[in-house]
Design an enzyme around this catalytic site. Structure first.
Site, short mmCIF file in Angstrom:
data_model
loop_
_atom_site.label_atom_id
_atom_site.label_comp_id
_atom_site.label_asym_id
_atom_site.label_seq_id
_atom_site.Cartn_x
_atom_site.Cartn_y
_atom_site.Cartn_z
N LYS A 14 33.06 36.63 -7.31
CA LYS A 14 33.89 36.24 -8.23
C LYS A 14 33.25 36.26 -9.59
CE LYS A 14 35.30 32.21 -6.84
NZ LYS A 14 34.39 31.95 -5.61
N ARG A 89 40.44 24.96 -6.89
CA ARG A 89 40.04 24.55 -5.79
C ARG A 89 40.94 24.17 -4.79
NH1 ARG A 89 34.74 26.63 -7.18
NH2 ARG A 89 33.36 25.81 -5.82
N ARG A 159 19.85 27.54 -6.49
CA ARG A 159 20.67 26.51 -6.66
C ARG A 159 20.36 25.57 -5.56
NH1 ARG A 159 26.44 28.87 -8.00
NH2 ARG A 159 26.81 27.05 -6.84
P1 AMP Z 1 30.72 27.33 -7.92
O1 AMP Z 1 29.53 27.44 -8.91
O2 AMP Z 1 31.99 27.55 -8.22
O3 AMP Z 1 30.25 27.30 -6.42
O4 AMP Z 1 30.89 25.57 -7.94
C1 AMP Z 1 29.56 24.74 -7.74
C2 AMP Z 1 29.85 23.53 -7.36
O5 AMP Z 1 30.74 22.89 -8.45
C3 AMP Z 1 31.02 23.10 -6.17
O6 AMP Z 1 30.47 23.23 -4.78
C4 AMP Z 1 31.93 21.94 -6.74
O7 AMP Z 1 30.86 20.80 -6.38
C5 AMP Z 1 31.70 21.79 -8.11
N1 AMP Z 1 33.20 22.53 -8.58
C6 AMP Z 1 33.23 23.89 -9.16
N2 AMP Z 1 34.63 23.96 -9.46
C7 AMP Z 1 35.26 22.94 -9.06
C8 AMP Z 1 36.62 22.71 -8.69
N3 AMP Z 1 37.59 23.44 -9.37
N4 AMP Z 1 37.17 21.54 -8.18
C9 AMP Z 1 36.11 20.59 -7.77
N5 AMP Z 1 34.90 20.81 -7.79
C10 AMP Z 1 34.38 22.05 -8.49
#
Ligand code: AMP
Length: 212
Positions: A14, A89, A159
């Site tokens: 994405k 999410r 990460r």
């Molecule tokens: P991502 O880079 O999108 O995989 O996000 C990394 C982390 O950020 C996730 O595992 C959550 O801990 C937090 N996070 C990102 N977006 C959201 C969201 N919309 N709602 C809740 N937690 C989020």
């Protein structure tokens, strides 16, 4: 605003696609994961809070995330085109967007991809600290300190939440939450799907077709 939501598991591509589609400067791309990582790097209050959840692979509370995204959307003109990557999410987050006519989602595009490929992608992912570009160790053998191919900036790192144990947890949470989101957007009638297990350029073409 015309808001497109990208749905899909962590590692489904994405972010890569959203960045490409926003390259022309005509589309605004918001990645809540990137926003939170920037907040952590800046040592802000929300960053300190976010780190605890992110390191465990857990979702932040809905109210915190809804406030974050509302703040980001607020200054944009009504004519803006927006891609949201990583938000919503949860169904509560999806409902919060649709509550206001200004931020009502035009389409939700689900990136479909088999789970075994996701695990490989995530655990092999290395990210640039400066520009956020990501690479896979198979295609770009990781050496600590190696600089980013895109911005020649700082070194690539893994990460903390891309470690094998946290990846399992993130995918499990994704599966549970995503079922709710898919039913929500199919009920609303704006759910679209793409095969995200293809070459990056082909996926981009499908997205451009779907979003036009
Ligand atoms: P991502 O880079 O999108 O995989 O996000 C990394 C982390 O950020 C996730 O595992 C959550 O801990 C937090 N996070 C990102 N977006 C959201 C969201 N919309 N709602 C809740 N937690 C989020």
């Amino acid at each position: 605003m015309r808001i497109t939501v990208f749905l899909g598991a962590p590692g489904s591509g994405k972010g890569t696609q959203a960045k490409r589609l926003a390259e022309d400067g005509l589309v605004h791309h918001f990645s809540t994961g990137d926003m939170l990582r920037a907040a952590i790097a800046a040592g802000s209050d929300i960053g300190l809070k976010a780190k605890v959840y992110i390191d465990k692979g857990e979702l932040l509370p809905d109210d915190v995330m809804i406030e974050l995204i509302n703040k980001a959307l607020k200054p944009l003109p009504d004519s803006s085109k927006v891609i949201l990557d990583g938000f919503p999410r949860t169904v509560a987050q999806a409902e919060a967007l649709d509550k206001s006519p200004r931020s009502r989602v035009s389409e939700a595009i689900m990136f479909e991809i088999p789970e075994d490929i996701l695990v490989k992608r995530l655990t092999g992912r290395r990210v640039c600290k400066k520009c956020g570009s990501s690479f896979h160790v198979e295609f770009m053998p990781f050496e600590p300190g190696k600089s980013c191919q895109d911005c020649k900036g700082e070194f690539l790192y893994q990460r903390t939440d891309d470690s094998i144990d946290v990846v399992g947890k993130r995918l499990a949470i994704f599966k549970t939450q995503n079922e709710g989101l898919l039913s929500y957007y199919s009920r609303v009638g704006n759910l679209k799907k793409i095969d995200a297990n293809k070459q990056v350029d082909l996926i981009q073409k499908s997205l451009v077709d779907l979003m036009s």
